[in-house]
Design a protein around this motif. Structure first.
Motif: not given
Length: 515
Positions: A116-121, A127-129, A165-169
């Protein structure tokens, strides 16, 4: 420590192999995604977090494959039966099935957290890219999906800068199944805590069945194919080693490098779990069919301290000492099954359990049988299942320790010993039975029904073990416990302390009941 390793070397070997496989899978998968040219462009956006996410996912799949096996009780009972003549060290892992189940569960929690932590990054980098306008390789790769001429071969799941990020999640298959599966896992783990399991068993039992949701989410998780790599044909045409540095010219007609094409990894989680899930389904079907057999209640006895004794018969029922059954009372709950140790001996023409009020379900069961004016409640029985106590007759000397209602496994053993002495069973290794006392105002023991009663209390264990070691200087002594973990620690220490370094002299083997 040396004596402990001698007695538990096979269990230690299994543990080492399990840890080793986790390490191997993590490292192997990490290196694949960190070094492979196929994921060169994916790493350009995500960095090392890609390899961490995939490595933890592989270990998560591996442990999810194992988690159901230790709770396939019919399989374990079968293995115990086939290994009845094996060395006790080889049978030891079968007695630690729930311990291994918990270890695997902890590993699943750890790898889930890492994943989970890795995928949050990863999601933040995606998103940034996608929002970047600096013309970097990462921003160009993120914009590939905008152009139809690229054949819809996208790399970044964030299709536009407006996506959060929330939308894609919560709109992607991977994100939604990940959230639901994680919530199910958290509820299962928290409800399995010792306090809840002991005092709110129903909550633990119902919540633990969220494993169905967890496995369903795990199986579907990879079908979103969010993690993508360059296709083989694209690698031949535009290998990243020669084309990554000239990404500004990908659209030029005179360039030998074309924009890379990407495809998602095929889902693989379901491949890991399909076999154990099928095995567990067969286990449940067998238990369901067996539980439908009619159970006749032949005798009901109310003992002091609100202890209910049920004597029953069931066609084809065959038991060994120390085994246990699962009991369901449909009038109380249509779904709940509760484990109870058998207190009858295999030599008797019935099987029995003793039930102490220890929660809502047991209190309701006792109350139902106390109401003589109403019909006797219908009982369903599943089992019996094997435990470590089955090995008691493999020892010349046996020490049985029970705390509270934990004495029930040994009622079956004591009565069976008495029957074997009456029949002069020459296969019995135990040569004499110790005297016992319980309820001094009774002619017989209320638990076993024998004239020899059971002593209750807290002995000085150092004195007891020292006496036994002196009296049996060359014997193998089996110490059996059904009681709390604190008592288990004391007895385990005594077994190690009073076992001789010389294998030809007295050796103490510690065995604990687990349900």
């Amino acid at each position: 420590m040396g004596n402990w390793l001698v007695n538990h070397w096979f269990s230690v070997l299994i543990l080492v192999v399990w840890i080793g496989l986790n390490v191997f899978l993590f490292v192997q998968t990490f290196l694949k995604y960190e070094k492979s040219d196929e994921y060169y462009y994916t790493r350009e956006i995500l960095g090392t977090a890609l390899a961490v996410a995939r490595a933890s996912a592989r270990c998560l799949n591996f442990n999810s494959m194992l988690i159901l096996v230790p709770v396939c009780r019919n399989l374990l009972s079968f293995l115990r039966g086939t290994c009845s003549f094996c060395n006790r060290t080889l049978r030891k892992p079968l007695d630690q099935n729930l311990t291994f189940h918990k270890l695997v569960a902890y590993a699943i929690c750890i790898f889930t957290a890492i994943h989970i932590i890795a995928h949050l990054f990863n999601f933040e980098r995606y998103h940034t890219s996608q929002q970047a306008k600096d013309g970097s390789l990462a921003s160009v790769l993120s914009g590939l999906s905008h152009h139809e001429k690229y054949g819809g071969s996208w790399l970044n799941p964030f299709q536009s800068p407006n996506m959060t990020v929330l939308y894609v999640t919560f709109t992607s298959i991977a994100g939604l199944t990940g959230v639901i599966g994680t919530v199910a896992l958290i509820l299962m783990v928290t409800s399995a805590m010792e306090f809840i399991r002991r005092h709110y068993f129903e909550l633990f039992w119902f919540t633990h069945h969220l494993f169905i949701v967890y496995f369903l989410c795990l199986a579907l998780h990879g079908f979103g194919r969010i993690v993508r790599g360059q296709t083989k044909d694209s690698m031949k045409e535009s290998h990243p080693h020669k084309c990554a540095q000239s990404f500004e010219k990908w659209d030029h007609h005179d360039s030998h490098c074309r924009p890379p094409q990407f495809e998602g990894n095929p889902p693989e989680s379901w491949k890991w779990i399909v076999a154990p899930v099928i095995l567990y389904i067969f286990e449940r079907i067998l238990r369901l069919l067996r539980s439908q057999q009619r159970v006749m209640i032949t005798k009901v006895v109310m003992h002091p301290s609100k202890v209910l004794e049920l004597q029953m018969t069931k066609q084809g029922f065959s038991m060994e000492v120390g085994q246990y059954i699962f009991v369901k009372c449909p009038s109380i709950s249509l779904l709940e099954w509760h484990p109870f140790t058998l207190t009858s001996a295999p030599e008797e023409d019935f099987f029995s359990i003793h039930v102490r009020a220890a929660g809502d379900w047991t209190e309701n069961l006792i109350r139902a049988f106390e109401q003589h004016h109403s019909p006797v409640p219908r009982i369903q029985v599943d089992g019996p299942f094997g435990t470590v106590s089955e090995d008691v007759f493999q020892y010349e000397v046996a020490v049985l320790v029970g705390a509270g209602i934990g004495v029930t496994p040994f009622a079956s053993i004591l009565k069976s010993i008495w029957y074997k002495f009456q029949r002069a069973d020459h296969n019995l290794k135990i040569q004499k039975a110790g005297h016992a006392a319980l309820n001094f105002d009774k002619a017989t023991d209320i638990l076993t029904g024998l004239k020899q009663k059971t002593y209750f209390g807290r002995p000085k264990w150092e004195n007891e073990f020292s006496t036994i070691a002196t009296a049996h200087p060359k014997s193998v002594v089996g110490v059996f416990l059904c009681g709390p973990q604190t008592l288990a620690k004391n007895l385990r220490k005594c077994c190690h302390r009073y076992s001789s370094l010389d294998p030809r002299k007295v050796q103490f083997y510690f065995n604990k009941e687990n349900f």
